[in-house]
Design an enzyme around this catalytic site. Structure first.
Site, PDB file in Angstrom:
ATOM      1  N   ASN A   1       0.898  -1.145  -0.013  1.00  0.00           N
ATOM      2  CA  ASN A   1      -0.036   0.058   0.118  1.00  0.00           C
ATOM      3  C   ASN A   1       0.837   1.331   0.005  1.00  0.00           C
ATOM      4  O   ASN A   1       1.662   1.227   0.779  1.00  0.00           O
ATOM      5  CB  ASN A   1      -0.930  -0.016   1.382  1.00  0.00           C
TER       6      ASN A   1
ATOM      7  N   GLU B   1      -7.691   4.501   0.671  1.00  0.00           N
ATOM      8  CA  GLU B   1      -7.617   5.597   1.532  1.00  0.00           C
ATOM      9  C   GLU B   1      -8.245   6.900   0.951  1.00  0.00           C
ATOM     10  O   GLU B   1      -7.810   7.928   1.374  1.00  0.00           O
ATOM     11  CB  GLU B   1      -6.248   6.078   2.095  1.00  0.00           C
TER      12      GLU B   1
ATOM     13  N   ASP C   1      -9.596  10.322  -0.532  1.00  0.00           N
ATOM     14  CA  ASP C   1     -10.198  11.362  -0.097  1.00  0.00           C
ATOM     15  C   ASP C   1      -9.998  12.483  -0.807  1.00  0.00           C
ATOM     16  O   ASP C   1      -8.894  12.398  -1.454  1.00  0.00           O
ATOM     17  CB  ASP C   1      -9.941  11.939   1.585  1.00  0.00           C
TER      18      ASP C   1
HETATM   19  C1  XIL Z   1      -3.204   8.664   9.654  1.00  0.00           C
HETATM   20  C2  XIL Z   1      -4.484   8.636  10.646  1.00  0.00           C
HETATM   21  O1  XIL Z   1      -5.495   9.182   9.824  1.00  0.00           O
HETATM   22  C3  XIL Z   1      -4.196   9.625  11.648  1.00  0.00           C
HETATM   23  O2  XIL Z   1      -5.326   9.776  12.662  1.00  0.00           O
HETATM   24  C4  XIL Z   1      -2.910   9.247  12.364  1.00  0.00           C
HETATM   25  O3  XIL Z   1      -2.617  10.178  13.269  1.00  0.00           O
HETATM   26  C5  XIL Z   1      -1.599   9.124  11.294  1.00  0.00           C
HETATM   27  O4  XIL Z   1      -2.028   8.208  10.241  1.00  0.00           O
HETATM   28  N1  XIL Z   1      -1.657   6.992   5.013  1.00  0.00           N
HETATM   29  C6  XIL Z   1      -1.817   5.733   5.756  1.00  0.00           C
HETATM   30  C7  XIL Z   1      -2.711   6.116   7.109  1.00  0.00           C
HETATM   31  O5  XIL Z   1      -1.641   4.749   5.527  1.00  0.00           O
HETATM   32  O6  XIL Z   1      -2.366   5.173   8.268  1.00  0.00           O
HETATM   33  C8  XIL Z   1      -2.459   7.580   7.563  1.00  0.00           C
HETATM   34  O7  XIL Z   1      -3.325   7.552   8.748  1.00  0.00           O
HETATM   35  C9  XIL Z   1      -2.853   8.550   6.393  1.00  0.00           C
HETATM   36  C10 XIL Z   1      -1.965   8.303   5.495  1.00  0.00           C
END
Ligand code: XIL
Length: 327
Positions: free
Chosen positions: A178, A243, A245
């Site tokens: 990932n 992920e 957004d």
């Molecule tokens: C982020 C979380 O959303 C936060 O709450 C935490 O403080 C830091 O990590 N890439 C990833 C995720 O693979 O695990 C991350 O998540 C965002 C970026």
């Protein structure tokens, strides 16, 4: 169907109708906000832990695992007939100091990795159908591997090892690499394909690539996504949108929300085009009330599908419409 898709059906039921999974990362609000849990149950047929399965949280001391919060999420997923993605065994962030700062011999380090991976994969076997085995191991600046405590301790070998340990522990789980910044053509994407080709040649049990997809409105690489998912599929691997957004530069107005809706719709079209090889789409959160975006990207916000009052935004309606009218 098209016009009223959004009122008649939830994203969850529309996705199920297309044989795909849609869902989101579940954060702290799970433990404090009943409406948030209701929204998850209604809209998602897959969830991932935003934080509580990361090494630092679930295995904070060498001899102690803190299973409680992850177990609660897994129980919720079971109760609501959802699948889970597991996130993540190996990452350079949110690791506990005992691991990051420890001075271990090479064999000991691999032993620790094996024990951790096995403990999680076995415990959540059957519910966690796919794991982000290694997260963000590639360098951002044109090199191959990121300089991290992982690569400093054992070069590249931790990657193959983590996948092998996970496969041994749960042979049915799908195992993903990932990362971010690999969704469009660039040096990092080329490094990704080098990594994948190498792993395949070495017989490492890797089944897919997670595309994080943290995007900014106005800069969403829709064509890039089409191409990269096609390239991943050509290698015989799956892709997953892990992920997603689409952040908006404040202040957010109707125009920005409409633009964001178009972009979510365009990505959903790509997702549905490739549903044979990419059948899981997760956003990194569900309501703008709780999102990592304003904390990590100064000046940006409103990146998700539901607003602060849990109402579907234009983006949610646009995604629903894509699911409905292309069925
Ligand atoms: C982020 C979380 O959303 C936060 O709450 C935490 O403080 C830091 O990590 N890439 C990833 C995720 O693979 O695990 C991350 O998540 C965002 C970026």
């Amino acid at each position: 169907m098209k016009a009223n898709a959004k009122t008649a059906a939830t994203l969850r039921s529309l996705a199920a109708g297309r044989g795909v999974r849609i869902g989101c990362a579940v954060g702290r609000a799970f433990w404090s906000d009943e409406r948030y849990r209701e929204l998850l149950a209604r809209e998602c047929n897959v969830i991932v832990a935003e934080n509580v399965m990361k090494w630092g949280l679930i295995h904070p001391e060498r001899e102690r695992y803190d299973w409680g919060p992850a177990d609660e999420l897994v129980a919720f997923a079971r109760a609501h007939r959802m699948r889970m993605r597991g996130h993540t065994f190996v990452w350079h962030r949110q690791a506990p100091p005992w691991l990051e700062k420890g001075t271990f011999g090479r064999d000991e380090f691999f032993g620790i990795l094996r024990e951790h991976v096995t403990a999680l994969a076995v415990r959540y076997q059957g519910v966690v159908a796919e794991w982000d085995v290694v997260n963000e191991a590639l360098d951002d600046n044109g090199g191959f591997l990121r300089n991290s405590f992982w690569s400093r301790a054992c070069g590249q070998d931790f990657i193959d090892a983590a996948f092998s340990y996970a496969h041994e522990a749960d042979p049915d789980a799908l195992l993903f690499y990932n990362d971010y910044g690999i969704e469009y053509e660039c040096v990092k994407q080329e490094r990704l394909f080098e990594l994948l080709r190498g792993m395949i040649a070495r017989g490492v049990p890797i089944h897919g690539v997670g595309l994080q997809c943290h995007f900014e409105t106005g800069k969403v690489p829709v064509e890039g996504m089409r191409r990269v998912i096609g390239r991943i599929a050509k290698l015989g691997l799956k892709a997953a949108i892990t992920e997603l957004d689409i952040r908006i530069a404040r202040p957010t107005g109707a125009q920005e929300l409409a633009q964001q809706a178009k972009e979510y719709a365009a990505l959903t079209r790509v997702f549905l085009e490739f549903s044979g090889s990419c059948d899981c789409q997760l956003t990194w959160g569900i309501t703008d009330r709780y999102s990592w975006v304003p904390v990590f990207f100064e000046g940006f916000d409103d990146a998700l599908l539901f607003d602060r009052e849990y109402r579907p935004k234009p983006a949610a309606d646009a995604v629903a419409t894509e699911f409905a009218h292309r069925a």
